[in-house]
Design a protein around this motif. Sequence first.
Motif, short mmCIF file in Angstrom:
data_model
loop_
_atom_site.label_atom_id
_atom_site.label_comp_id
_atom_site.label_asym_id
_atom_site.label_seq_id
_atom_site.Cartn_x
_atom_site.Cartn_y
_atom_site.Cartn_z
N LYS A 27 6.51 -5.90 10.24
CA LYS A 27 7.15 -6.21 9.06
C LYS A 27 7.39 -5.12 8.04
O LYS A 27 6.54 -4.50 7.55
CB LYS A 27 6.70 -7.40 8.44
N PHE A 28 8.77 -5.08 7.58
CA PHE A 28 9.05 -3.85 6.73
C PHE A 28 9.82 -4.41 5.48
O PHE A 28 10.72 -3.72 4.92
CB PHE A 28 10.00 -2.67 7.34
N ARG A 29 9.52 -5.87 5.20
CA ARG A 29 10.34 -6.46 4.26
C ARG A 29 10.22 -5.78 2.78
O ARG A 29 9.08 -5.48 2.39
CB ARG A 29 9.70 -7.81 4.28
N ASP A 30 11.31 -5.33 2.16
CA ASP A 30 11.30 -4.67 0.73
C ASP A 30 10.26 -3.54 0.77
O ASP A 30 9.73 -3.20 -0.34
CB ASP A 30 10.71 -5.80 -0.01
N VAL A 31 10.33 -2.64 1.77
CA VAL A 31 9.55 -1.42 1.88
C VAL A 31 10.36 -0.45 1.23
O VAL A 31 11.61 -0.40 1.25
CB VAL A 31 8.81 -1.24 3.31
N ASP A 32 9.92 0.71 0.72
CA ASP A 32 10.46 1.93 0.24
C ASP A 32 10.15 3.04 1.27
O ASP A 32 9.35 3.67 1.49
CB ASP A 32 10.10 2.38 -0.99
N VAL A 41 0.69 -1.16 0.09
CA VAL A 41 -0.09 -0.04 0.04
C VAL A 41 0.76 1.08 -0.02
O VAL A 41 1.84 1.27 0.81
CB VAL A 41 -0.71 -0.13 1.30
N ASN A 42 0.42 2.40 -0.55
CA ASN A 42 1.09 3.60 -0.59
C ASN A 42 0.53 4.36 0.39
O ASN A 42 -0.53 4.78 0.46
CB ASN A 42 0.96 4.14 -1.89
N LEU A 43 1.82 4.64 1.41
CA LEU A 43 1.11 5.26 2.62
C LEU A 43 2.13 6.65 2.68
O LEU A 43 2.15 7.17 3.66
CB LEU A 43 1.48 4.66 3.86
N SER A 94 4.99 -5.01 4.45
CA SER A 94 5.76 -5.56 3.69
C SER A 94 5.59 -5.05 2.11
O SER A 94 4.34 -4.75 1.59
CB SER A 94 5.98 -7.04 3.26
N PHE A 95 6.34 -4.60 1.30
CA PHE A 95 6.27 -4.01 0.00
C PHE A 95 5.73 -2.62 -0.18
O PHE A 95 5.36 -2.23 -1.24
CB PHE A 95 5.64 -5.06 -1.00
N ALA A 96 5.29 -2.21 0.77
CA ALA A 96 4.49 -0.86 0.98
C ALA A 96 5.44 0.34 0.66
O ALA A 96 6.78 0.43 0.65
CB ALA A 96 3.98 -0.31 2.32
N CYS A 97 4.95 1.28 0.03
CA CYS A 97 5.69 2.65 -0.11
C CYS A 97 5.32 3.58 1.16
O CYS A 97 4.49 3.82 1.50
CB CYS A 97 5.21 3.56 -1.25
N LEU A 98 6.58 3.69 1.96
CA LEU A 98 6.47 4.65 3.16
C LEU A 98 7.33 5.85 3.04
O LEU A 98 7.85 6.04 3.91
CB LEU A 98 6.74 3.53 4.27
N LYS A 99 7.50 6.37 2.00
CA LYS A 99 8.43 7.59 1.94
C LYS A 99 7.90 8.76 2.77
O LYS A 99 6.75 8.90 2.82
CB LYS A 99 8.53 7.98 0.43
N ASN A 100 9.02 9.13 3.51
CA ASN A 100 8.49 10.56 4.23
C ASN A 100 7.36 10.19 5.22
O ASN A 100 6.86 11.09 5.57
CB ASN A 100 8.37 11.56 3.30
N VAL A 101 7.25 8.87 5.60
CA VAL A 101 6.25 8.70 6.89
C VAL A 101 6.63 9.13 8.29
O VAL A 101 8.04 8.81 8.38
CB VAL A 101 5.71 7.29 6.87
#
Length: 234
Positions: free
Chosen positions: A174-179, A138-140, A156-163
């Motif tokens: 779990k933050f596997r493969d997150v951005d 999910v893009n958060l 996992s696999f989420a977009c967490l830019k500048n969160v």
Amino acid sequence: MKDSDLSSLIRLNIGGKKFCTTIDTLTRREPDSMLAAMFSGRHTLCLDSEKGYVFVDRDGKHFRHILNWLRDGVVPSLTDSEYSELIREAEYYQLLGLIEGINSVVSKRKDNEESCAELTRTDIIKCIQSERVRFRGVNLSGLDLSKLDLSFVDFSFACLKNVFFSRANLQCAKFRDVDAEGSIFHNATLRECEFTSANLRGALLAGANLQSANLQGKYLTSFYILLLILLMRT
């Protein structure tokens, strides 16, 4: 200087790359720049006597963007890393208008990324009331998730830019493969979290509790690795 001189052709050799333009282009849009000063007639130029090229000892990769800016006043569409390279060249040539234009484009792009988040903080709060929460893929980006209980959540696999995760409880998340580039984990609880293959470039982890966390993420510089080790020992 005569008008005919202002429009005269100039051949440039920028670090081995050849360009052709006019004195008018180099001096009109940014009159206080280094390029304008170079071709004002007040300075001696390094000229190739055989072919007539003025040599400038800089990387010529982005000089075409600089010339297009001087011609049209349009900021090119580039990646963030390419903008960083272009700003470095613009700073060298003292092109203040181009620097301001790039910063404006980057700022708007960042705002657009934040506005593209698929869920709001309120949505997150509603979701975490259930027993098991997943935000996989999910893009958060750009959300303020500070001080929330996000323990055991699967990002996992989420977009967490500048969160903004400051002071959040993320135990066993779990933050596997997150951005998670540029995200703030200041004083967050990250005990037993999994960051396998996560992008943590530019993330702030100061004060975070990282006991037993898996930190095999990408783009962790040696400085951050040392910082994390020190934090886990405290």
